[in-house]
Design a protein around this motif. Sequence first.
Motif, PDB file in Angstrom:
ATOM      1  N   THR A   1      26.175  47.148  -8.527  1.00 46.07           N
ATOM      2  CA  THR A   1      24.744  47.427  -8.411  1.00 46.07           C
ATOM      3  C   THR A   1      24.518  48.612  -7.481  1.00 46.07           C
ATOM      4  O   THR A   1      24.825  48.543  -6.289  1.00 46.07           O
ATOM      5  N   GLU A   2      24.006  49.700  -8.046  1.00 45.63           N
ATOM      6  CA  GLU A   2      23.644  50.869  -7.258  1.00 45.63           C
ATOM      7  C   GLU A   2      22.158  50.794  -6.939  1.00 45.63           C
ATOM      8  O   GLU A   2      21.329  50.610  -7.838  1.00 45.63           O
ATOM      9  N   LEU A   3      21.810  50.921  -5.658  1.00 47.79           N
ATOM     10  CA  LEU A   3      20.410  50.912  -5.237  1.00 47.79           C
ATOM     11  C   LEU A   3      19.874  52.329  -5.322  1.00 47.79           C
ATOM     12  O   LEU A   3      20.350  53.234  -4.629  1.00 47.79           O
ATOM     13  N   VAL A   4      18.876  52.517  -6.195  1.00 51.73           N
ATOM     14  CA  VAL A   4      18.290  53.843  -6.388  1.00 51.73           C
ATOM     15  C   VAL A   4      17.214  54.102  -5.338  1.00 51.73           C
ATOM     16  O   VAL A   4      17.164  55.175  -4.728  1.00 51.73           O
ATOM     17  N   SER A   5      16.328  53.118  -5.125  1.00 44.97           N
ATOM     18  CA  SER A   5      15.251  53.310  -4.155  1.00 44.97           C
ATOM     19  C   SER A   5      14.685  51.963  -3.740  1.00 44.97           C
ATOM     20  O   SER A   5      14.818  50.962  -4.447  1.00 44.97           O
ATOM     21  N   LEU A   6      14.037  51.957  -2.576  1.00 40.49           N
ATOM     22  CA  LEU A   6      13.344  50.788  -2.040  1.00 40.49           C
ATOM     23  C   LEU A   6      11.956  51.236  -1.593  1.00 40.49           C
ATOM     24  O   LEU A   6      11.820  52.239  -0.893  1.00 40.49           O
ATOM     25  N   TRP A   7      10.935  50.476  -1.987  1.00 40.28           N
ATOM     26  CA  TRP A   7       9.552  50.810  -1.658  1.00 40.28           C
ATOM     27  C   TRP A   7       8.876  49.608  -1.026  1.00 40.28           C
ATOM     28  O   TRP A   7       9.163  48.456  -1.366  1.00 40.28           O
ATOM     29  N   ALA A   8       7.968  49.867  -0.087  1.00 43.01           N
ATOM     30  CA  ALA A   8       7.219  48.793   0.577  1.00 43.01           C
ATOM     31  C   ALA A   8       5.808  49.281   0.861  1.00 43.01           C
ATOM     32  O   ALA A   8       5.566  50.487   1.020  1.00 43.01           O
ATOM     33  N   ASP A   9       4.875  48.328   0.949  1.00 48.82           N
ATOM     34  CA  ASP A   9       3.486  48.722   1.231  1.00 48.82           C
ATOM     35  C   ASP A   9       3.156  48.607   2.718  1.00 48.82           C
ATOM     36  O   ASP A   9       1.989  48.568   3.098  1.00 48.82           O
ATOM     37  N   ALA A  10       4.189  48.574   3.560  1.00 46.78           N
ATOM     38  CA  ALA A  10       3.998  48.590   5.017  1.00 46.78           C
ATOM     39  C   ALA A  10       5.285  49.106   5.644  1.00 46.78           C
ATOM     40  O   ALA A  10       6.319  49.255   4.975  1.00 46.78           O
ATOM     41  N   ALA A  11       5.225  49.357   6.928  1.00 46.70           N
ATOM     42  CA  ALA A  11       6.396  49.882   7.634  1.00 46.70           C
ATOM     43  C   ALA A  11       7.557  48.887   7.595  1.00 46.70           C
ATOM     44  O   ALA A  11       7.362  47.665   7.541  1.00 46.70           O
ATOM     45  N   VAL A  12       8.758  49.434   7.641  1.00 46.76           N
ATOM     46  CA  VAL A  12       9.989  48.638   7.676  1.00 46.76           C
ATOM     47  C   VAL A  12      10.767  49.026   8.925  1.00 46.76           C
ATOM     48  O   VAL A  12      10.883  50.218   9.248  1.00 46.76           O
ATOM     49  N   VAL A  13      11.286  48.036   9.640  1.00 46.11           N
ATOM     50  CA  VAL A  13      12.080  48.275  10.846  1.00 46.11           C
ATOM     51  C   VAL A  13      13.395  47.516  10.712  1.00 46.11           C
ATOM     52  O   VAL A  13      13.526  46.623   9.870  1.00 46.11           O
ATOM     53  N   PRO A  14      14.407  47.862  11.542  1.00 43.85           N
ATOM     54  CA  PRO A  14      15.700  47.172  11.445  1.00 43.85           C
ATOM     55  C   PRO A  14      15.557  45.672  11.711  1.00 43.85           C
ATOM     56  O   PRO A  14      14.658  45.235  12.440  1.00 43.85           O
ATOM     57  N   PRO A  15      16.439  44.873  11.136  1.00 43.79           N
ATOM     58  CA  PRO A  15      16.391  43.431  11.371  1.00 43.79           C
ATOM     59  C   PRO A  15      16.781  43.108  12.802  1.00 43.79           C
ATOM     60  O   PRO A  15      17.515  43.857  13.453  1.00 43.79           O
ATOM     61  N   SER A  16      16.291  41.998  13.290  1.00 42.02           N
ATOM     62  CA  SER A  16      16.668  41.556  14.627  1.00 42.02           C
ATOM     63  C   SER A  16      18.086  41.014  14.606  1.00 42.02           C
ATOM     64  O   SER A  16      18.591  40.572  13.572  1.00 42.02           O
ATOM     65  N   ALA A  17      18.745  41.066  15.759  1.00 37.88           N
ATOM     66  CA  ALA A  17      20.085  40.485  15.867  1.00 37.88           C
ATOM     67  C   ALA A  17      19.998  38.984  15.652  1.00 37.88           C
ATOM     68  O   ALA A  17      19.148  38.308  16.239  1.00 37.88           O
ATOM     69  N   THR A  18      20.859  38.461  14.790  1.00 38.97           N
ATOM     70  CA  THR A  18      20.773  37.041  14.455  1.00 38.97           C
ATOM     71  C   THR A  18      21.368  36.146  15.536  1.00 38.97           C
ATOM     72  O   THR A  18      20.975  34.992  15.674  1.00 38.97           O
ATOM     73  N   GLY A  19      22.333  36.687  16.300  1.00 40.50           N
ATOM     74  CA  GLY A  19      23.016  35.854  17.289  1.00 40.50           C
ATOM     75  C   GLY A  19      24.036  34.915  16.674  1.00 40.50           C
ATOM     76  O   GLY A  19      24.705  34.165  17.395  1.00 40.50           O
ATOM     77  N   ARG A  20      24.155  34.946  15.340  1.00 41.02           N
ATOM     78  CA  ARG A  20      25.104  34.061  14.672  1.00 41.02           C
ATOM     79  C   ARG A  20      26.490  34.689  14.654  1.00 41.02           C
ATOM     80  O   ARG A  20      26.644  35.915  14.614  1.00 41.02           O
ATOM     81  N   ARG A  21      27.501  33.837  14.638  1.00 40.69           N
ATOM     82  CA  ARG A  21      28.875  34.313  14.523  1.00 40.69           C
ATOM     83  C   ARG A  21      29.110  34.881  13.123  1.00 40.69           C
ATOM     84  O   ARG A  21      28.524  34.426  12.148  1.00 40.69           O
ATOM     85  N   VAL A  22      29.988  35.873  13.037  1.00 44.80           N
ATOM     86  CA  VAL A  22      30.350  36.467  11.761  1.00 44.80           C
ATOM     87  C   VAL A  22      31.581  35.759  11.218  1.00 44.80           C
ATOM     88  O   VAL A  22      32.616  35.666  11.891  1.00 44.80           O
ATOM     89  N   TRP A  23      31.448  35.244  10.001  1.00 50.55           N
ATOM     90  CA  TRP A  23      32.556  34.579   9.317  1.00 50.55           C
ATOM     91  C   TRP A  23      33.029  35.484   8.182  1.00 50.55           C
ATOM     92  O   TRP A  23      32.278  35.764   7.262  1.00 50.55           O
ATOM     93  N   LEU A  24      34.274  35.936   8.271  1.00 54.00           N
ATOM     94  CA  LEU A  24      34.870  36.763   7.243  1.00 54.00           C
ATOM     95  C   LEU A  24      35.794  35.899   6.398  1.00 54.00           C
ATOM     96  O   LEU A  24      36.718  35.267   6.922  1.00 54.00           O
ATOM     97  N   HIS A  25      35.544  35.881   5.093  1.00 51.05           N
ATOM     98  CA  HIS A  25      36.346  35.063   4.181  1.00 51.05           C
ATOM     99  C   HIS A  25      36.965  35.933   3.108  1.00 51.05           C
ATOM    100  O   HIS A  25      36.307  36.821   2.550  1.00 51.05           O
ATOM    101  N   HIS A  26      38.230  35.682   2.805  1.00 48.94           N
ATOM    102  CA  HIS A  26      38.938  36.384   1.736  1.00 48.94           C
ATOM    103  C   HIS A  26      39.550  35.361   0.798  1.00 48.94           C
ATOM    104  O   HIS A  26      40.157  34.386   1.250  1.00 48.94           O
ATOM    105  N   GLY A  27      39.357  35.557  -0.496  1.00 45.13           N
ATOM    106  CA  GLY A  27      39.924  34.634  -1.461  1.00 45.13           C
ATOM    107  C   GLY A  27      39.928  35.243  -2.856  1.00 45.13           C
ATOM    108  O   GLY A  27      39.754  36.453  -3.041  1.00 45.13           O
ATOM    109  N   SER A  28      40.095  34.377  -3.840  1.00 42.36           N
ATOM    110  CA  SER A  28      40.214  34.774  -5.235  1.00 42.36           C
ATOM    111  C   SER A  28      38.877  34.614  -5.943  1.00 42.36           C
ATOM    112  O   SER A  28      37.819  34.535  -5.315  1.00 42.36           O
TER     113      SER A  28
END
Length: 381
Positions: A151-178
Amino acid sequence: MTGELREIPLIGGPVRFRGALDLERTETGVLPWRLPTWTRAQFPDESVERMATLSSGVRLAFMTTATLLEVEALTTVTQYEGGAEDCAPGALELVVDGDLLRRAPLPAGNVLHVSAGRGRTVPGPSCRVTFGQLPPGEKEIELWLPQQSRTELVSLWADAAVVPPSATGRRVWLHHGSSVSHFPEADSPADTWPVIAAALGGVELINLSLAGNARLDPFVARAIRDEPAGLISLKLGLNVVTGASFRRRSFGPAVHGFLDTVREGHPDTPLLVVSPVICPPVEDIPGPVALDADGCFTALGTPADIASGALTVNAVRDELSRIVTARRMHDPNLHYLDGRDLFGTHDLPDLPDGLHPNTAGHRRIAERFAEIAFTPPGPFA
């Protein structure tokens, strides 16, 4: 305050791509990759590239007060020779403040025709998806991309300002499998078991599962080594057997080398090695496997091949258990989980092709993984 639609930059602006290790600017837009750029020179064939660009676990994240979002995207669906004619490109899923709000099926765009391992792309159109009547006020948005199509993202549009997401504080879980962890056949991104388990465990998921390609490739180990993560799980062994990638003599050293590389970047991170779930065709008969006329997998090896070093799933489980037990003497944060504890003999009705659990099976795997791994005294608790 909402108003006219404004275009939001996908790179260099407020949008964050969670679950992607790299972003490529294409002629069309932005393509997320689940492996870093440098690995591409080491791909053994086109299938690794195809799987690395299927966006399992990848989502756009940002904060906004917008009540209307529009996304233009171009999907590339894969049509394998002899496979079903209809290719499902999947869906975009809109998650608002942690809750799934809406699912928007995507039409097929490009079609990649694969024959004898080689691909030929027939161009198709992009599409524009509208998410309207969103809840008022500031909210965190996650837009999950389909796990079954590029999936290639061509564009994103919004009817109001967009700012970066807040830090979640959650641990990052990296999973590798089949494919059992990638689950390209799922109806939606939310149906894959790692996504469900991450929600149950309250962690941030990076899913580096590569359908058909969890084969202990060193470039994957180095990518995991270099990626920040607080928890790591490696579901190993199934593709080793179904693809007949190793013999008994070479499998153990390859596992050790993979773990050594991961530990170079994560010396003390909780690391869980998970053996294959139940897989009747190759439990006691070596691979490789092939689809029969009924759409079920069957082993092409014979029991006689075992004497010359061919691997079965049971042999892989024994070796993984032995390796983890031996390494735990010097690595107490290394753990082992028998995959049959996640999906075993009693679950066979939810294994329609003999290899891939269905949606109900994925839900069960996720619940059991969360109970075993994230609940005390589990390794990720």
